[in-house]
Design a protein around this motif. Structure first.
Motif, short mmCIF file in Angstrom:
data_model
loop_
_atom_site.label_atom_id
_atom_site.label_comp_id
_atom_site.label_asym_id
_atom_site.label_seq_id
_atom_site.Cartn_x
_atom_site.Cartn_y
_atom_site.Cartn_z
N ARG A 1 30.54 59.74 51.64
CA ARG A 1 30.22 60.88 52.50
C ARG A 1 28.94 61.57 52.02
NH1 ARG A 1 34.63 63.13 52.09
NH2 ARG A 1 34.30 65.01 50.84
N VAL A 2 28.81 61.76 50.72
CA VAL A 2 27.62 62.42 50.18
C VAL A 2 26.37 61.59 50.46
CG1 VAL A 2 26.45 63.10 48.04
CG2 VAL A 2 28.84 63.73 48.41
N LEU A 3 26.46 60.29 50.25
CA LEU A 3 25.30 59.42 50.49
C LEU A 3 24.90 59.44 51.97
CD1 LEU A 3 26.20 56.38 48.21
CD2 LEU A 3 24.46 58.13 47.80
N GLU A 4 25.89 59.46 52.85
CA GLU A 4 25.59 59.50 54.27
C GLU A 4 24.89 60.80 54.64
OE1 GLU A 4 27.85 59.24 58.63
OE2 GLU A 4 28.99 59.07 56.77
N VAL A 5 25.40 61.93 54.12
CA VAL A 5 24.78 63.22 54.40
C VAL A 5 23.36 63.26 53.83
CG1 VAL A 5 24.85 65.67 53.80
CG2 VAL A 5 26.93 64.52 54.56
N ALA A 6 23.17 62.72 52.64
CA ALA A 6 21.84 62.71 52.03
C ALA A 6 20.84 61.96 52.90
CB ALA A 6 21.91 62.09 50.63
N ARG A 7 21.29 60.84 53.48
CA ARG A 7 20.40 60.10 54.38
C ARG A 7 20.10 60.91 55.63
NH1 ARG A 7 23.61 55.73 52.59
NH2 ARG A 7 25.03 55.98 54.34
N GLU A 8 21.12 61.56 56.19
CA GLU A 8 20.92 62.35 57.40
C GLU A 8 19.95 63.51 57.17
OE1 GLU A 8 24.82 63.56 58.44
OE2 GLU A 8 25.39 61.63 59.34
N LEU A 9 20.01 64.09 55.99
CA LEU A 9 19.15 65.24 55.68
C LEU A 9 17.80 64.83 55.07
CD1 LEU A 9 21.74 67.75 54.14
CD2 LEU A 9 20.88 67.66 56.48
N SER A 10 17.60 63.51 54.92
CA SER A 10 16.38 63.00 54.29
C SER A 10 16.19 63.60 52.91
CB SER A 10 15.15 63.29 55.18
OG SER A 10 15.29 62.67 56.44
N TYR A 11 17.29 63.69 52.17
CA TYR A 11 17.25 64.28 50.84
C TYR A 11 16.49 63.38 49.89
CZ TYR A 11 18.80 65.71 46.18
OH TYR A 11 18.84 66.10 44.86
N GLU A 12 15.54 63.97 49.14
CA GLU A 12 14.79 63.24 48.14
C GLU A 12 15.19 63.72 46.76
OE1 GLU A 12 10.67 63.68 48.88
OE2 GLU A 12 10.75 62.82 50.90
N VAL A 13 15.49 62.81 45.87
CA VAL A 13 15.91 63.18 44.51
C VAL A 13 14.75 63.87 43.80
CG1 VAL A 13 16.64 62.30 42.27
CG2 VAL A 13 17.55 61.29 44.38
N ASN A 14 15.05 64.99 43.17
CA ASN A 14 14.07 65.70 42.36
C ASN A 14 13.86 64.91 41.07
OD1 ASN A 14 13.15 67.57 40.21
ND2 ASN A 14 13.21 69.07 41.88
N LEU A 15 12.71 64.25 40.96
CA LEU A 15 12.51 63.34 39.83
C LEU A 15 12.52 64.03 38.47
CD1 LEU A 15 9.85 60.91 41.32
CD2 LEU A 15 12.31 60.56 41.02
N PRO A 16 11.89 65.21 38.33
CA PRO A 16 12.01 65.87 37.03
C PRO A 16 13.45 66.16 36.64
CG PRO A 16 10.21 66.83 38.29
CD PRO A 16 10.96 65.91 39.22
#
Length: 335
Positions: free
Chosen positions: A39-54
């Protein structure tokens, strides 16, 4: 205007889980169910979430936590509560934890399980602060660290000189001829800067300073006694109370002295607090933007830990306090 990027908190809220659970799911860590991870991965894709690299770097190669050091007595001052929440909010958006550090005695060492430190209104005479500065991990300060400005990695500071001049100019424009102040100790850079600005303004305007020092986080009795001393001079027609929590006791002292705030006495606080709008009259003060101030300290620390701070000396970011004028410093005609 560019759309705001989704944060870890946005993903967690949309998925109906905590930020910690969302962070675990996105990083493939144990501690969440397969259903929650999906569910989290699906939501992240829907929101175009980008991991904060730092932040990801912190979580994978370090502890993923930072230590926060507040001055003694900070729990009694709204400003430090707001500052701390600003640090925590900014850390949570990056999947980081915040540990409130205890005060240390000489010879003790700071907690090991953090990647860096944030201090506020600190002085190198504090054994705990000295230990952090000597530890080797990055230290970001809210305001300069008195006597050790060059030892920190980065600082977020307010222009207290310009702010104090602006406040005194405002009171003078309202007709104040003799302005007294209740000042904090000069043990912090902030306290020293405000006192220096008051002295410089008084000298440039040909006015004798009327100042009494009180504690960094003073008691009610301490503020009232100091205000009584200043207001015993009948020529004083304006009073600035600098330490947090001083406005209400100063109003009480003015009432005992037979002064009417807004008429024969103008009153202003330096640090704004929610209670100032509830007092009668409401009290003029500076909005020091404590939450944003704390958040900016966290952002600077993340940059330092990621190696993005740049430069050979401390990084310094300046903020400008906002003067909020209310009835206590606005001259009213006597009825």
């Amino acid at each position: 205007m560019a759309a705001r990027k989704a944060t870890l908190r946005d993903v967690a809220a949309a998925a109906g889980v905590s930020t910690a659970a969302a962070s675990f799911a996105l990083r493939g860590k144990e501690g969440v169910s397969p259903e929650t991870r999906a569910r989290v991965l699906e939501v992240a894709r829907e929101l175009s979430y980008e991991v904060n690299l730092p932040a990801r770097s912190l979580r994978t190669s370090r502890y993923g936590a930072i230590g926060l050091h507040l001055p003694e007595g900070a729990s009694r001052a709204t400003y430090y509560t707001e500052f701390a929440f600003g640090v925590v909010d900014a850390a949570e958006e990056r999947g980081l934890s915040v540990i409130l550090l205890p005060h240390l005695d000489a010879g003790q060492h700071p907690i090991a399980f953090v990647d860096g430190f944030i201090v506020v209104d600190a002085t190198a005479s504090d054994p705990g602060v000295r230990a952090m500065l000597a530890d080797g991990r990055p230290v970001v300060s809210g305001e300069h660290v008195e006597s050790a400005e060059r030892a920190v990695t980065a600082s977020v500071v307010s222009d207290h000189d310009a702010a104090m001049h602006r406040l005194l100019d405002h009171l003078a424009a309202q007709g104040a001829a003799r302005i007294g102040v209740l000042l904090p100790p000069e043990t912090t850079a902030w306290g020293r800067q405000v006192a220096s600005a008051y002295a410089a303004w008084s000298a440039s305007h040909g006015r004798d300073p009327v100042a009494v020092r009180i504690g960094f986080v003073p008691t009610v009795a301490e503020v009232e006694a100091a205000a009584d001393a200043v207001l015993s001079d009948p020529v004083v027609d304006a009073l600035v109370v600098v330490p947090s929590g001083s406005a209400a006791p100063a109003l009480s002292a003015a009432l005992r002295a037979g002064r009417v705030v807004g008429e024969d006495l103008l009153l202003a606080a330096y640090v704004d607090e929610p209670v100032h709008t509830l007092l009668s009259p409401a009290v003029t003060a500076f909005d020091l933007n404590a939450r944003e101030f704390g958040g900016e300290c966290l952002r600077l620390l993340v940059e330092a830990l990621a190696g993005d701070a740049g430069g050979s000396g401390p990084v310094i970011r300046m903020t400008v306090p906002s003067l909020v004028v209310r009835e206590s410093s606005t001259r009213r005609a006597r009825p």
